[in-house]
Motif scaffolding. Structure first.
Motif, PDB file in Angstrom:
ATOM      1  N   UNK A  49      -5.123  10.278  10.855  1.00  0.00           N
ATOM      2  CA  UNK A  49      -5.739   9.160  10.140  1.00  0.00           C
ATOM      3  C   UNK A  49      -4.774   8.523   9.148  1.00  0.00           C
ATOM      4  N   UNK A  50      -3.725   9.230   8.778  1.00  0.00           N
ATOM      5  CA  UNK A  50      -2.780   8.726   7.794  1.00  0.00           C
ATOM      6  C   UNK A  50      -1.634   7.950   8.449  1.00  0.00           C
ATOM      7  N   UNK A  51      -0.974   8.550   9.442  1.00  0.00           N
ATOM      8  CA  UNK A  51       0.211   7.915  10.039  1.00  0.00           C
ATOM      9  C   UNK A  51      -0.028   7.397  11.452  1.00  0.00           C
ATOM     10  N   UNK A  52      -1.199   7.599  12.018  1.00  0.00           N
ATOM     11  CA  UNK A  52      -1.592   7.141  13.361  1.00  0.00           C
ATOM     12  C   UNK A  52      -0.757   7.747  14.483  1.00  0.00           C
ATOM     13  N   UNK A  53      -0.104   8.848  14.231  1.00  0.00           N
ATOM     14  CA  UNK A  53       0.613   9.577  15.275  1.00  0.00           C
ATOM     15  C   UNK A  53      -0.157  10.847  15.576  1.00  0.00           C
ATOM     16  N   UNK A  79      -1.095  17.387  10.368  1.00  0.00           N
ATOM     17  CA  UNK A  79      -0.200  16.547  11.164  1.00  0.00           C
ATOM     18  C   UNK A  79       1.239  17.002  10.933  1.00  0.00           C
ATOM     19  N   UNK A  80       1.999  17.122  12.006  1.00  0.00           N
ATOM     20  CA  UNK A  80       3.398  17.544  11.885  1.00  0.00           C
ATOM     21  C   UNK A  80       4.277  16.440  11.311  1.00  0.00           C
ATOM     22  N   UNK A  81       3.863  15.164  11.433  1.00  0.00           N
ATOM     23  CA  UNK A  81       4.679  14.050  10.960  1.00  0.00           C
ATOM     24  C   UNK A  81       4.541  13.827   9.459  1.00  0.00           C
ATOM     25  N   UNK A  82       3.317  13.720   8.961  1.00  0.00           N
ATOM     26  CA  UNK A  82       3.120  13.359   7.559  1.00  0.00           C
ATOM     27  C   UNK A  82       2.530  14.476   6.701  1.00  0.00           C
TER      28      UNK A  82
END
Length: 99
Positions: A49-53, A79-82
């Motif tokens: 929901x934060x970075x859309x990834x 999330x692993x990205x953000x």
């Protein structure tokens, strides 16, 4: 138990200091049921929901203090990205653990 300077036994709290533990990592494509292709976790979106990834996620267990010397385990998908985290219900964690 450890001995303090006055000869009394004092509980050793060094094991409690760890607040977070990475349990496992999971790829997003394994979070879909095979047929029909539906997302396993109804309450949580397939993408962050934060970075859309949404290519991979980490499952993390955190110890939350309830009262003096009482800890509770809480499970999160992050999330692993953000690093955005959403708390999981225990049955959701068990469903992910079985994959």
């Amino acid at each position: 138990m450890r001995v303090t300077g006055n000869g009394n036994l004092d509980p050793d709290f060094t094991k409690i200091k760890r607040k977070e533990k990475l349990l496992f990592e999971i790829k997003a494509h394994s979070l879909y049921e095979s047929y029909p292709r539906t997302w396993i976790l109804d309450r949580i979106n397939p993408s962050c929901e934060n970075c859309s990834k949404g290519d991979s996620f980490s499952i993390v267990m955190k110890f939350v203090s309830i009262s003096f010397l009482r800890l509770s385990k809480r499970y999160f998908i992050s999330c692993k990205n953000c690093g955005e985290e959403i708390e999981l219900e225990y049955w959701e964690y068990l469903k992910l653990k079985g994959i």
